[in-house]
Scaffold this motif. Structure first.
Motif, PDB file in Angstrom:
ATOM      1  N   ALA A   5      -0.219  -0.564   6.035  1.00  0.00           N
ATOM      2  CA  ALA A   5      -1.573  -0.008   6.131  1.00  0.00           C
ATOM      3  C   ALA A   5      -2.259  -0.003   4.771  1.00  0.00           C
ATOM      4  O   ALA A   5      -3.438  -0.357   4.652  1.00  0.00           O
ATOM      5  N   SER A   6      -1.527   0.391   3.734  1.00  0.00           N
ATOM      6  CA  SER A   6      -2.086   0.371   2.382  1.00  0.00           C
ATOM      7  C   SER A   6      -2.423  -1.051   1.961  1.00  0.00           C
ATOM      8  O   SER A   6      -3.458  -1.298   1.323  1.00  0.00           O
ATOM      9  N   LEU A   7      -1.534  -1.990   2.278  1.00  0.00           N
ATOM     10  CA  LEU A   7      -1.780  -3.402   1.943  1.00  0.00           C
ATOM     11  C   LEU A   7      -3.073  -3.896   2.582  1.00  0.00           C
ATOM     12  O   LEU A   7      -3.883  -4.576   1.937  1.00  0.00           O
ATOM     13  N   ALA A   8      -3.268  -3.570   3.849  1.00  0.00           N
ATOM     14  CA  ALA A   8      -4.477  -4.018   4.547  1.00  0.00           C
ATOM     15  C   ALA A   8      -5.734  -3.479   3.865  1.00  0.00           C
ATOM     16  O   ALA A   8      -6.709  -4.219   3.657  1.00  0.00           O
ATOM     17  N   ASN A   9      -5.725  -2.194   3.483  1.00  0.00           N
ATOM     18  CA  ASN A   9      -6.877  -1.598   2.802  1.00  0.00           C
ATOM     19  C   ASN A   9      -7.120  -2.255   1.448  1.00  0.00           C
ATOM     20  O   ASN A   9      -8.252  -2.560   1.077  1.00  0.00           O
ATOM     21  N   HIS A  10      -6.014  -2.463   0.712  1.00  0.00           N
ATOM     22  CA  HIS A  10      -6.126  -3.057  -0.625  1.00  0.00           C
ATOM     23  C   HIS A  10      -6.638  -4.492  -0.530  1.00  0.00           C
ATOM     24  O   HIS A  10      -7.470  -4.929  -1.341  1.00  0.00           O
ATOM     25  N   LEU A  11      -6.175  -5.230   0.453  1.00  0.00           N
ATOM     26  CA  LEU A  11      -6.576  -6.622   0.610  1.00  0.00           C
ATOM     27  C   LEU A  11      -8.061  -6.721   0.961  1.00  0.00           C
ATOM     28  O   LEU A  11      -8.778  -7.608   0.460  1.00  0.00           O
ATOM     29  N   VAL A  12      -8.558  -5.820   1.791  1.00  0.00           N
ATOM     30  CA  VAL A  12      -9.982  -5.800   2.121  1.00  0.00           C
ATOM     31  C   VAL A  12     -10.815  -5.542   0.872  1.00  0.00           C
ATOM     32  O   VAL A  12     -11.838  -6.204   0.631  1.00  0.00           O
ATOM     33  N   ARG A  13     -10.387  -4.570   0.055  1.00  0.00           N
ATOM     34  CA  ARG A  13     -11.122  -4.270  -1.185  1.00  0.00           C
ATOM     35  C   ARG A  13     -11.081  -5.451  -2.146  1.00  0.00           C
ATOM     36  O   ARG A  13     -12.080  -5.771  -2.807  1.00  0.00           O
ATOM     37  N   GLU A  14      -9.940  -6.111  -2.223  1.00  0.00           N
ATOM     38  CA  GLU A  14      -9.792  -7.258  -3.121  1.00  0.00           C
ATOM     39  C   GLU A  14     -10.681  -8.413  -2.669  1.00  0.00           C
ATOM     40  O   GLU A  14     -11.303  -9.094  -3.495  1.00  0.00           O
ATOM     41  N   LEU A  15     -10.777  -8.627  -1.374  1.00  0.00           N
ATOM     42  CA  LEU A  15     -11.639  -9.678  -0.844  1.00  0.00           C
ATOM     43  C   LEU A  15     -13.105  -9.389  -1.158  1.00  0.00           C
ATOM     44  O   LEU A  15     -13.852 -10.293  -1.558  1.00  0.00           O
ATOM     45  N   LEU A  42       2.168  -4.871  -5.303  1.00  0.00           N
ATOM     46  CA  LEU A  42       3.354  -5.109  -4.482  1.00  0.00           C
ATOM     47  C   LEU A  42       3.376  -4.106  -3.340  1.00  0.00           C
ATOM     48  O   LEU A  42       3.194  -2.900  -3.543  1.00  0.00           O
ATOM     49  N   ALA A  43       3.597  -4.578  -2.115  1.00  0.00           N
ATOM     50  CA  ALA A  43       3.669  -3.708  -0.940  1.00  0.00           C
ATOM     51  C   ALA A  43       4.768  -4.207  -0.011  1.00  0.00           C
ATOM     52  O   ALA A  43       5.124  -5.389  -0.028  1.00  0.00           O
ATOM     53  N   ARG A  44       5.292  -3.270   0.802  1.00  0.00           N
ATOM     54  CA  ARG A  44       6.253  -3.669   1.831  1.00  0.00           C
ATOM     55  C   ARG A  44       5.472  -3.983   3.103  1.00  0.00           C
ATOM     56  O   ARG A  44       4.809  -3.119   3.666  1.00  0.00           O
ATOM     57  N   HIS A  45       5.617  -5.218   3.555  1.00  0.00           N
ATOM     58  CA  HIS A  45       4.835  -5.668   4.711  1.00  0.00           C
ATOM     59  C   HIS A  45       5.542  -5.366   6.024  1.00  0.00           C
ATOM     60  O   HIS A  45       4.895  -5.050   7.027  1.00  0.00           O
ATOM     61  N   SER A  46       6.855  -5.478   6.039  1.00  0.00           N
ATOM     62  CA  SER A  46       7.624  -5.248   7.263  1.00  0.00           C
ATOM     63  C   SER A  46       9.044  -4.870   6.858  1.00  0.00           C
ATOM     64  O   SER A  46       9.353  -4.703   5.674  1.00  0.00           O
ATOM     65  N   THR A  47       9.927  -4.730   7.851  1.00  0.00           N
ATOM     66  CA  THR A  47      11.316  -4.371   7.541  1.00  0.00           C
ATOM     67  C   THR A  47      12.001  -5.417   6.683  1.00  0.00           C
ATOM     68  O   THR A  47      12.961  -5.104   5.967  1.00  0.00           O
TER      69      THR A  47
END
Length: 426
Positions: free
Chosen positions: A271-281, A330-335
């Motif tokens: 969830a954090s990765l998705a938010n960060h990626l939107v801001r980066e875009l 760096l983020a954890r995307h999945s298991t």
């Protein structure tokens, strides 16, 4: 008729005035932060504490002036003077405790509070019921009223300003303000005393029930103790409320962290990765900023025993974090996978980082062997939205192929190199 002052009682009257002033500032500073039901209780407690303190200060100051005869006071009139002091204090605290109190409200409050203190003083003087009656010097009488109103205005203004100041600084400022207010209150009282003119052979009424002996040091001591108890109880309540606020904030942060961070690796989660990626875009679209999405996965994750899988992932996360350049996300995307966002990815400054990533350890302390694969995409060439960038990055190859060579194949178009050349060399 003349007398003299007992300076021990004069000092005691000043201490009581300072305590009463401090209690007023303290209670007034807290009223804005309280819910309505509790604010009413504190308003009553503050009015009683301050009003009683000012009232006691008056009678201690009266007793400090030693006369040739024993002083006494009418009980009913004395109680009326106490009601005036408490009422004036309550009105002042009510105005101070409002969310908004402009200059007009403070001026009106000062007039009412100053009038209440003046009424308390001169009604208390009238409680002596002297025969023949007392007279007052008009100039000094007027001066005492001006001092009372002025001191009230200053007190209310200071109290409003101190509401936003907390901690040791707020306490120190409240104490300094209380000392100044104590001087003003005593100034009003002793100016009023100086305005009083005793006729020759004047005596208090014979049916007065209150002896001056009870309105001096004993009353000062009892009042001082009661004010300190009220302040202690109030301070304890404030401490409990602040502790509750801190606990609520910590719980909110814990819940937020649980929602946005992975508990095993303590890295940002999907969830954090998705938010960060939107801001980066959004940022990259605005300033032609290029970045890469690196996807790192444990290809044999399903083959690792369940009781060792999370420890192996945690160990890998520590190794990846140690290999990164500053500013790389760096983020954890999945298991079984991590995602990295690298700014200006084709720059030579990242060459060593890619080398460290290619050399990540594949054996854990627990004896687990990791099969690592990686893929990467570049904004804007691989895609202009998160879905396209992630889809491209998830096309993984052997880890040894990660790095500048594969990036250069990805970023051959001129628009990317123009964007890259516009970035500062860091």
């Amino acid at each position: 008729m003349t007398g003299y002052y007992d300076y021990t009682l004069v000092a005691a009257s000043f201490v009581i005035a300072v305590l009463a002033s401090y209690s007023a500032l303290y209670f007034g500073a807290q009223l804005v932060t309280l819910e309505q039901a509790k604010a009413r209780l504190w308003l009553v407690l503050g009015a009683l504490t301050m009003g009683t303190g000012v009232w006691v200060m008056h009678f201690v100051g009266m007793q400090a002036y030693v006369m040739p005869m024993e002083m006494s006071y009418d009980l009913t009139i004395t109680l009326i003077s106490w009601v005036a002091a408490v009422g004036a204090s309550g009105l002042a605290l009510h105005i101070i405790g409002k969310d908004r109190a402009g200059a007009l409200q403070i001026v009106i409050g000062s007039l009412f509070m100053g009038g209440g203190i003046t009424s308390m003083h001169y009604v208390g003087m009238a409680a002596m019921e002297m025969e023949p009656g007392m007279r007052y010097d008009p100039v000094l009488f007027s001066a005492s009223v001006v001092i009372a109103v002025g001191a009230s205005g200053v007190a209310m203004f200071i109290c409003r300003r101190l509401q936003s100041i907390q901690g040791l600084k707020g306490t120190a400022l409240q104490l300094g303000a209380a000392l100044a207010m104590g001087v003003a209150i005593c100034g009003m009282h002793y100016t009023g005393m100086a305005a009083m003119i005793y006729p020759e052979n004047a005596m208090p009424a014979a049916d007065n029930l209150l002896s001056g002996d009870w309105l001096g040091a004993p009353l000062a001591l009892v009042s001082g103790v009661l004010i300190l108890i009220a302040l202690y109880a109030s301070a304890n309540d404030v401490k409990q409320r602040r502790n509750a606020e801190i606990q609520a904030l910590e719980e909110s942060q814990r819940v937020e962290r649980k929602a946005l961070y992975d508990s095993t690796t303590e890295l940002p989660n999907r969830a954090s990765l998705a938010n960060h990626l939107v801001r980066e875009l959004a940022r990259s679209e605005a300033d032609k900023h290029a970045f890469a999405v690196l996807y790192l996965e444990v290809a044999n994750h399903r083959e690792i025993p369940d009781n060792q899988a999370e420890d192996a992932i945690a160990a890998l996360a520590r190794s990846v974090r140690a290999a990164l350049d500053g500013g790389t996300y760096l983020a954890r995307h999945s298991t079984s996978a991590f995602v990295l966002l690298v700014t200006n990815p084709a720059h030579d400054k990242h060459r060593d980082m890619y080398q460290r990533l290619r050399n990540l350890p594949t054996e854990t302390d627990g004896g687990v062997t990791l099969e690592l694969r990686a893929g990467q995409s570049v904004f804007p060439n691989s895609g202009r939205n998160s879905r396209m960038l992630m889809k491209k990055a998830m096309e993984t190859l052997e880890l040894r192929k990660l790095g500048l060579a594969s990036l250069n194949e990805e970023v051959k178009s001129a628009d990317y190199f123009e964007a890259r050349s516009a970035l500062p060399e860091t």
